[in-house]
Design a protein around this motif. Sequence first.
Motif, PDB file in Angstrom:
ATOM      1  N   ILE A  74      47.858  50.989  51.742  1.00 14.53           N
ATOM      2  CA  ILE A  74      47.791  50.294  50.455  1.00 14.53           C
ATOM      3  C   ILE A  74      48.667  50.990  49.427  1.00 14.53           C
ATOM      4  CG2 ILE A  74      45.411  49.533  50.863  1.00 14.53           C
ATOM      5  CD1 ILE A  74      44.557  51.753  48.836  1.00 14.53           C
ATOM      6  N   VAL A 133      42.450  47.888  41.101  1.00 15.40           N
ATOM      7  CA  VAL A 133      43.151  46.863  41.878  1.00 15.40           C
ATOM      8  C   VAL A 133      44.141  47.557  42.804  1.00 15.40           C
ATOM      9  CG1 VAL A 133      44.633  44.816  41.796  1.00 15.40           C
ATOM     10  CG2 VAL A 133      42.923  45.197  39.997  1.00 15.40           C
ATOM     11  N   LEU A 134      44.187  47.109  44.051  1.00 13.04           N
ATOM     12  CA  LEU A 134      45.130  47.651  45.025  1.00 13.04           C
ATOM     13  C   LEU A 134      45.939  46.519  45.643  1.00 13.04           C
ATOM     14  CD1 LEU A 134      43.982  46.952  48.141  1.00 13.04           C
ATOM     15  CD2 LEU A 134      42.315  48.694  47.497  1.00 13.04           C
ATOM     16  N   GLN A 135      47.061  46.885  46.229  1.00 14.18           N
ATOM     17  CA  GLN A 135      47.892  45.929  46.958  1.00 14.18           C
ATOM     18  C   GLN A 135      48.002  46.378  48.406  1.00 14.18           C
ATOM     19  OE1 GLN A 135      51.351  43.994  45.101  1.00 14.18           O
ATOM     20  NE2 GLN A 135      52.594  44.860  46.745  1.00 14.18           N
ATOM     21  N   ARG A 150      38.949  39.297  46.373  1.00 20.30           N
ATOM     22  CA  ARG A 150      40.249  38.798  45.945  1.00 20.30           C
ATOM     23  C   ARG A 150      40.435  39.025  44.451  1.00 20.30           C
ATOM     24  NH1 ARG A 150      43.638  38.015  50.234  1.00 20.30           N
ATOM     25  NH2 ARG A 150      42.408  37.187  51.962  1.00 20.30           N
ATOM     26  N   TYR A 151      41.623  39.478  44.086  1.00 19.49           N
ATOM     27  CA  TYR A 151      41.924  39.709  42.674  1.00 19.49           C
ATOM     28  C   TYR A 151      42.628  38.488  42.109  1.00 19.49           C
ATOM     29  CZ  TYR A 151      44.009  41.649  38.455  1.00 19.49           C
ATOM     30  OH  TYR A 151      44.386  41.877  37.158  1.00 19.49           O
ATOM     31  N   ASP A 211      48.821  41.121  49.513  1.00 12.21           N
ATOM     32  CA  ASP A 211      47.582  40.667  48.879  1.00 12.21           C
ATOM     33  C   ASP A 211      47.083  41.724  47.893  1.00 12.21           C
ATOM     34  OD1 ASP A 211      47.618  38.367  50.320  1.00 12.21           O
ATOM     35  OD2 ASP A 211      45.919  38.864  51.622  1.00 12.21           O
ATOM     36  N   ARG A 212      46.585  41.242  46.763  1.00 12.14           N
ATOM     37  CA  ARG A 212      45.975  42.136  45.779  1.00 12.14           C
ATOM     38  C   ARG A 212      44.461  41.963  45.813  1.00 12.14           C
ATOM     39  NH1 ARG A 212      49.594  43.104  40.342  1.00 12.14           N
ATOM     40  NH2 ARG A 212      51.458  43.852  41.435  1.00 12.14           N
ATOM     41  N   VAL A 229      47.735  49.406  42.356  1.00 13.47           N
ATOM     42  CA  VAL A 229      48.493  48.674  41.340  1.00 13.47           C
ATOM     43  C   VAL A 229      48.463  49.428  40.016  1.00 13.47           C
ATOM     44  CG1 VAL A 229      48.599  46.510  40.029  1.00 13.47           C
ATOM     45  CG2 VAL A 229      48.062  46.466  42.481  1.00 13.47           C
TER      46      VAL A 229
END
Length: 229
Positions: free
Chosen positions: A156, A195-197, A227-228, A88-89, A159
């Motif tokens: 994490i 933004v992270l994943q 949520r991205y 999830d991003r 991104v």
Amino acid sequence: MYLSRAIPSKAFVLSRLAQQAHAGNVYSQHQLLWQLFPDQSARDFLFRYEQGKAGVCYYLLSQTEPEPGLEGIEVVTKPFRPQITPGDRLAYTLRANPTRMLKSDTPGKRGNRVDVLMHAKYQAPDNESQADMRTIQQQAAQDWLMESDRQQRLGIEFVSTPEVTEHRQHQVYKTYRNNSRTKPIQFTSVNYQGVLQVVHPDRFLEQLAQGIGRAKAMGCGLMMIRRYT
């Protein structure tokens, strides 16, 4: 967990305690918000102070639900149980206090903890321009958050390089009931966004609840996510 927004009334903002918080005395904000958790002997909440066009508000992430009975403050609370899966991003904002423990030159002796941005400033040449110094400190703040051990600990991967939107130096005092004060506490807060994943959801949520970095009683450590898309 619970995610809350505490909104002081205009009359409350004009009161003495809220004036201190509004002026940047972040420890008085911590004391103020603790009153929403009267049964706690130890802090189990993170908070962040924000001031926008709509006025002053505080965001809180807590293990227990805050009580809404503090006069002059409206509290809006909802359960915080994000459903997150690997890959999830998420878009995030974070206010953190970057510090690092330096190695001691003396074997067996513990090193000193330093403010990452101030350490970068002291290590830079004396003839750096203000613009170059801002760039050096911003890079130090980004490097701190992106350390591979930190990303692994958080569960994490970033991104992209976190954007530093603001950093500030603070000097605050703890005031006791007899009106005596401690020596000044100095620290830096840095606002990040990006933004992270998610790699390990359980680990990430655990770290989210604990907060990121130090100075949590000063309003640092709370990461807000969405949520991205």
